[in-house]
Design a protein around this motif. Structure first.
Motif, PDB file in Angstrom:
ATOM      1  N   SER A   5      -1.958  14.040  -8.504  1.00 17.31           N
ATOM      2  CA  SER A   5      -2.856  13.828  -7.756  1.00 17.31           C
ATOM      3  C   SER A   5      -4.206  13.726  -8.230  1.00 17.31           C
ATOM      4  N   ASN A   6      -4.350  14.048  -9.546  1.00 19.71           N
ATOM      5  CA  ASN A   6      -5.730  14.126 -10.271  1.00 19.71           C
ATOM      6  C   ASN A   6      -5.870  12.977 -11.381  1.00 19.71           C
ATOM      7  N   ILE A  59      -1.390   4.918 -11.165  1.00 23.29           N
ATOM      8  CA  ILE A  59      -0.204   5.695 -11.733  1.00 23.29           C
ATOM      9  C   ILE A  59       0.600   6.265 -10.525  1.00 23.29           C
ATOM     10  N   SER A  60       0.041   6.581  -9.542  1.00 25.19           N
ATOM     11  CA  SER A  60       0.861   6.812  -8.122  1.00 25.19           C
ATOM     12  C   SER A  60       1.028   5.836  -7.567  1.00 25.19           C
ATOM     13  N   HIS A 105       6.409   3.207   2.417  1.00 21.14           N
ATOM     14  CA  HIS A 105       5.223   3.394   1.609  1.00 21.14           C
ATOM     15  C   HIS A 105       5.478   4.178   0.315  1.00 21.14           C
ATOM     16  N   GLY A 106       6.642   4.304   0.021  1.00 20.54           N
ATOM     17  CA  GLY A 106       7.037   5.239  -1.137  1.00 20.54           C
ATOM     18  C   GLY A 106       6.789   6.950  -0.905  1.00 20.54           C
ATOM     19  N   LEU A 128       0.863  -1.301  -0.030  1.00 19.48           N
ATOM     20  CA  LEU A 128      -0.134  -0.109  -0.023  1.00 19.48           C
ATOM     21  C   LEU A 128       1.074   1.304   0.053  1.00 19.48           C
ATOM     22  N   ARG A 129       0.923   1.877  -1.025  1.00 20.17           N
ATOM     23  CA  ARG A 129       1.694   3.262  -1.219  1.00 20.17           C
ATOM     24  C   ARG A 129       1.023   4.424  -1.034  1.00 20.17           C
TER      25      ARG A 129
END
Length: 480
Positions: free
Chosen positions: A334-335, A340-341, A254-255, A231-232
């Motif tokens: 963030s959008n 991707i994140s 968690h990156g 879980l990043r």
């Protein structure tokens, strides 16, 4: 690089057997089959070696550690404290590739460490019983070509826990004294951590530098383990960073530090570009290329974006802008989609890990489309080709494995291919009493000779059941 490991009586593993590790090692299996426990064992050793308390044999974890395992009672197989934990690691030496014993020079290709740890409950005067642990023994062993294996270590014996050396071929000699003490006459201090000789040995034995060289090599190997959990952290709109924060290389469990690592990497390498030349070769060129560029190319290879860029907004404030497939505009990280994140820290770690690092990745494919999961295998191959790292992955992805098999079939001579010798795959299976680790037998064409039953479910059975249901439904409809 770690070349093998073995666990006994750790969590669901009574005995993993000898687990060969390679540049890419994949762990597959159902939930609660023991995959994560193998990762956790390595992290337990790493965080124990990093403990500030050298008399703490195992650090089972606090909020600042990658794993929190409770106590000996929580990790011992079947909860039976009569069992003993046993850890074994084998690796290619980092700093200790030669050793001189009795004026003979040994070249070392592999070092092996193993230890045994047992429960040691104690009772207070008030009658309260608490759990403790005892380091029964630890040894380092190696051999050189046709020479006999050599082992050196310590063990604790008897009710009084007397410490003595384990010396098989090493030939330690006691420091000359007027009283002519023998090894059996020496009073030895307790070891440090789970792997370290007491400092007092330097005054009791001759030529002990080699002993402390062995433990230093193990310590460095454990320190080179880098972990990223399943879980990043979620992305932010803005990131604050300044050059005086130093050379940040730790992306976090968690990156959470992934963007800071990229910024520090870019700043550091901007001052190093003069080192590059036409003769540097691919390895040096890639290492001196800003990791941001590598990560952007990998994101594009995964089919997730058209562009990725870290943009300076104010003096110490940065944003991450991406342009997704089919879009005409850039937007904040963030959008965009969660996938991707979530994959970004995985890519940053692969791009920035120092040579010699061992990457532990749990479910890196999480939140990725199957096509991107397949492409992730190519990222791992790319990463180990331009850098001397190894990657150990715990995964549920059939697509990742299938792409690896395809690249093995293409072979190492192909630009995208890889030799099957650089890949190890395992299937973790849980039976009613313990976990069983099955090596998947890959041939040079990526074919698995011993494909486990229900490896990724039973697709053929599902299609057959669907056909039967369709026929039965049509027959019912026609009968009306």
């Amino acid at each position: 690089m770690l070349t093998s490991m073995r666990l006994k009586n750790f969590k669901c593993w009574e005995d993993t057997g000898e687990v060969e590790l390679s540049r890419i090692t994949m762990l597959f299996g159902a939930n609660s089959s023991g995959k994560s426990s193998i990762i956790q064992a390595l992290l337990l050793l790493k965080q124990s070696a990093n403990s500030r308390n050298k008399k703490q044999i195992l650090n089972f974890g606090s909020d600042d550690d990658p794993v929190r395992l409770g106590s000996f009672d929580n990790v011992i197989f079947s909860g039976d404290i009569r069992n003993s934990l046993e850890f074994q690691l084998e690796w290619e030496p980092i700093h200790f590739s030669e050793i001189e014993i009795k004026e003979e020079l040994y070249k070392i290709e592999h070092l092996k460490f193993k230890n045994k740890i047992s429960s040691e409950p104690y009772t207070t005067k008030q009658g309260h019983t608490f759990g403790g642990i005892r380091l029964n023994n630890f040894t380092y062993s190696f051999h050189s070509l046709d020479a006999q294996p050599i082992s050196i270590g310590m063990e604790s014996i008897g009710v009084r826990y007397l410490n003595r050396m384990i010396d098989e071929g090493f030939g330690l000699e006691v420091v000359n004294t007027k009283s002519n003490l023998s090894q059996s006459d020496l009073t030895l201090d307790d070891p440090n951590y789970f792997f370290s000789f007491p400092e007092k040995l330097r005054t009791q034995y001759q030529n002990t530098d080699a002993l402390f060289g062995l433990e230093y090599d193990l310590n460095v190997q454990l320190d080179n383990i880098l972990y990223l959990g399943p879980l990043r952290s979620e992305p932010k709109h803005y990131y604050s960073w300044t050059p005086d924060q130093g050379n940040i290389t730790d992306i976090g469990f968690h990156g959470e530090n992934a963007i800071h690592v990229l910024l520090a990497n870019k700043y550091r390498l901007s001052a190093m570009q003069f080192l590059t030349s036409d003769n540097d070769g691919e390895y040096n060129t890639r290492r001196l290329q800003a990791a941001e560029v590598t990560v952007a190319s990998w994101l594009e290879k995964l089919g997730l974006i058209e562009s990725f860029e870290i943009i300076k907004q104010l003096d110490n404030l940065y944003s991450v802008d991406v342009q997704t497939r089919g879009s005409k505009y850039k937007t904040s990280l963030s959008n965009v989609g969660f996938g991707i994140s979530q994959i970004l820290p995985v890519l940053v770690l692969c791009a920035t890990a120092a040579p010699g690092s061992t990457l532990l990745l749990e479910e890196p494919e999480m939140h990725l489309h199957p096509k991107a999961q397949s492409a992730l295998a190519d990222i791992f191959i790319d990463a180990i080709k331009f850098n001397t790292i190894q990657i150990i992955v715990e995964s549920h992805s059939e697509h990742l494995l299938t792409r690896l098999q395809r690249r093995m079939a293409e072979g190492e001579l192909s630009e995208t291919g890889i030799s099957y010798e650089r890949v190890r795959t395992y299937f973790c299976e849980q039976n009613p009493s313990k976990s069983i680790l099955k090596p998947l037998e890959l041939n040079e064409f990526g074919y698995i000779k011993n494909w486990p039953e229900d490896f990724f479910g039973d697709e053929l059975a599902e299609r057959s059941a669907m056909l039967d249901a369709m026929i039965a439904r049509k027959q019912t409809a026609n009968a009306k």
